[in-house]
Design a protein around this motif. Structure first.
Motif, mmCIF file in Angstrom:
data_model
loop_
_atom_site.group_PDB
_atom_site.id
_atom_site.type_symbol
_atom_site.label_atom_id
_atom_site.label_comp_id
_atom_site.label_asym_id
_atom_site.label_seq_id
_atom_site.Cartn_x
_atom_site.Cartn_y
_atom_site.Cartn_z
ATOM 1 N N SER A 125 0.876 -1.177 0.257
ATOM 2 C CA SER A 125 0.168 -0.044 0.088
ATOM 3 C C SER A 125 0.630 1.303 -0.054
ATOM 4 C CB SER A 125 -1.129 -0.151 1.213
ATOM 5 O OG SER A 125 -1.876 -0.900 1.067
ATOM 6 N N THR B 297 -2.209 4.030 -4.618
ATOM 7 C CA THR B 297 -2.935 3.221 -3.861
ATOM 8 C C THR B 297 -4.177 3.524 -3.391
ATOM 9 O OG1 THR B 297 -0.885 1.972 -3.094
ATOM 10 C CG2 THR B 297 -2.809 1.505 -1.929
ATOM 11 N N TYR B 298 -4.238 4.623 -2.808
ATOM 12 C CA TYR B 298 -5.501 5.225 -2.233
ATOM 13 C C TYR B 298 -6.370 6.235 -2.859
ATOM 14 C CZ TYR B 298 -3.414 2.902 1.979
ATOM 15 O OH TYR B 298 -2.907 2.076 2.809
ATOM 16 N N GLY C 118 -6.961 0.445 -5.409
ATOM 17 C CA GLY C 118 -6.592 0.084 -4.119
ATOM 18 C C GLY C 118 -5.645 -0.848 -3.580
ATOM 19 N N THR D 181 -11.146 4.230 5.392
ATOM 20 C CA THR D 181 -11.984 5.236 4.774
ATOM 21 C C THR D 181 -13.139 5.581 5.547
ATOM 22 O OG1 THR D 181 -13.149 3.237 3.749
ATOM 23 C CG2 THR D 181 -11.131 4.209 2.474
ATOM 24 N N SER E 17 -14.872 0.061 0.749
ATOM 25 C CA SER E 17 -14.195 0.525 -0.249
ATOM 26 C C SER E 17 -13.008 -0.243 -0.776
ATOM 27 C CB SER E 17 -13.834 1.923 0.404
ATOM 28 O OG SER E 17 -12.678 2.633 -0.602
ATOM 29 N N TYR F 114 -10.407 1.259 -1.507
ATOM 30 C CA TYR F 114 -9.181 1.901 -0.992
ATOM 31 C C TYR F 114 -8.912 1.723 0.215
ATOM 32 C CZ TYR F 114 -9.930 4.276 -5.432
ATOM 33 O OH TYR F 114 -10.325 4.510 -6.866
ATOM 34 N N ASP F 115 -9.884 0.905 0.876
ATOM 35 C CA ASP F 115 -9.415 0.736 2.571
ATOM 36 C C ASP F 115 -8.814 -0.764 2.597
ATOM 37 O OD1 ASP F 115 -11.149 1.242 5.357
ATOM 38 O OD2 ASP F 115 -10.825 -0.901 4.915
ATOM 39 N N ALA G 287 -10.077 -4.403 1.373
ATOM 40 C CA ALA G 287 -9.586 -4.733 0.233
ATOM 41 C C ALA G 287 -9.025 -6.311 0.313
ATOM 42 C CB ALA G 287 -8.456 -3.853 -0.431
#
Length: 314
Positions: A150, A155-156, A167, A201, A206, A208-209, A213
């Motif tokens: 990450s 990544t986010y 993500g 998040t 999400s 992106y979390d 993920a």
């Protein structure tokens, strides 16, 4: 030098079980490589704080002095209301994407990441491993392969260079209707969310979390056949995770070689791939699939040439 991690983490015991599995289906050359590795106790090391113990059937790491309990042999219920559909093979990446992916994976393997940052993922790996019965080293290796734990700049936020995936675990969010992420986004319901972690998040689920993920990746790998062992099924699950082409073969071999190296010695955040282990893994599991892919590509090329000749005659 990497920063320190929470105290009390003991070095993992050597886990040579996964490498012995190579002896069952590999070529003679692969077998000799494995034997040489076992004789020398190979595998790169890093001068960093010790990590959690890895039992023979690898459980997940934890920030406690004692390793977590072994995964339950009972089936793990799906967090979805209906049975999970068969995992669809990812479409083969384009030539441009393959070239960029290969460079990205090499860069992620070399990227230096703070040990303290990675230690924050231990509780997530543990919960995902227990919930879905997937070896935590497989999850961690894919996490490193995709986004260097990450730390990749995208990544986010946003999508990757191929404008498809997002993500920490690079889930495809555009291959819908019903994208890969949409099919696995509720996997986080199978375990309690940690109170805090690196990137939580505001809304869930999400891609992106980190927790959402990694839990989704564990569920996808489980549905692709991965389990507690770092074996041929784990290799195939990693192959499915990327996609079915020659780069996917390299991807799966790299992911499994890294995970096996960690299991044999210790979890090493910044150690690069061990070439000997990679050769053994690829010789046993990658080479046969690579030959199939190459044969299919050659047959397709012949068909295209035949159609072109036929069209020119007309």
């Amino acid at each position: 030098m990497p920063s320190s991690v929470p105290p009390g983490l003991s070095a993992p015991a050597r886990d040579r079980g996964p490498l012995w599995l190579l002896l069952g289906g590999g070529s003679t050359a692969a077998v000799l490589v494995v034997l040489a590795l076992l004789a020398t106790g190979g595998g790169a090391t890093e001068d960093a704080p010790a990590r959690p113990a890895t039992p023979p059937v690898a459980a997940a790491p934890a920030a406690a002095a004692q390793p977590p309990a072994q995964p339950s042999p009972a089936p793990v219920p799906s967090p979805q209301a209906s049975p999970v559909a068969a995992v669809r093979a990812a479409p083969a990446p384009t030539a441009v994407r393959v070239s960029l992916d290969e460079r990205r994976f090499a860069a992620n393997d070399r990227e230096h990441v703070r040990a303290g940052w990675v230690a924050a993922f231990y509780p997530i790996y543990e919960r995902a491993s227990k919930a879905y019965g997937v070896n935590w080293l497989l999850l961690a290796s894919i996490h490193k392969q995709e986004t260097a734990f990450s730390t990749h700049p995208t990544t986010y936020r946003g999508l990757n260079f191929a404008r498809c995936c997002a993500g920490p675990m690079q889930f495809n969010v555009t291959n819908g209707p019903v994208s890969t992420w949409e099919r696995y986004r509720h996997a986080h319901r199978a375990a309690a969310r940690p109170a805090s972690y690196n990137h939580r998040t505001a809304e869930h689920p999400s891609p992106y979390d980190d927790f959402d993920a990694i839990m989704a990746a564990a569920a996808l790998l489980r549905d692709s056949g991965a389990g507690a062992q770092l074996d041929a099924s784990a290799w195939r699950a990693a192959y499915d995770y990327y996609g079915h082409d020659l780069t996917g073969v390299d991807y799966a071999s790299q992911v499994l070689a890294r995970a096996i190296s960690w299991g044999r010695s210790r979890f090493c955040v910044n150690c690069e791939l061990d070439g000997g282990v990679l050769a053994a893994v690829d010789g046993s599991w990658g080479a046969p699939v690579r030959a199939e892919v190459q044969a299919a590509e050659e047959a397709a090329a012949k068909q295209r040439a035949k159609r072109a000749r036929t069209a020119s005659v007309r």
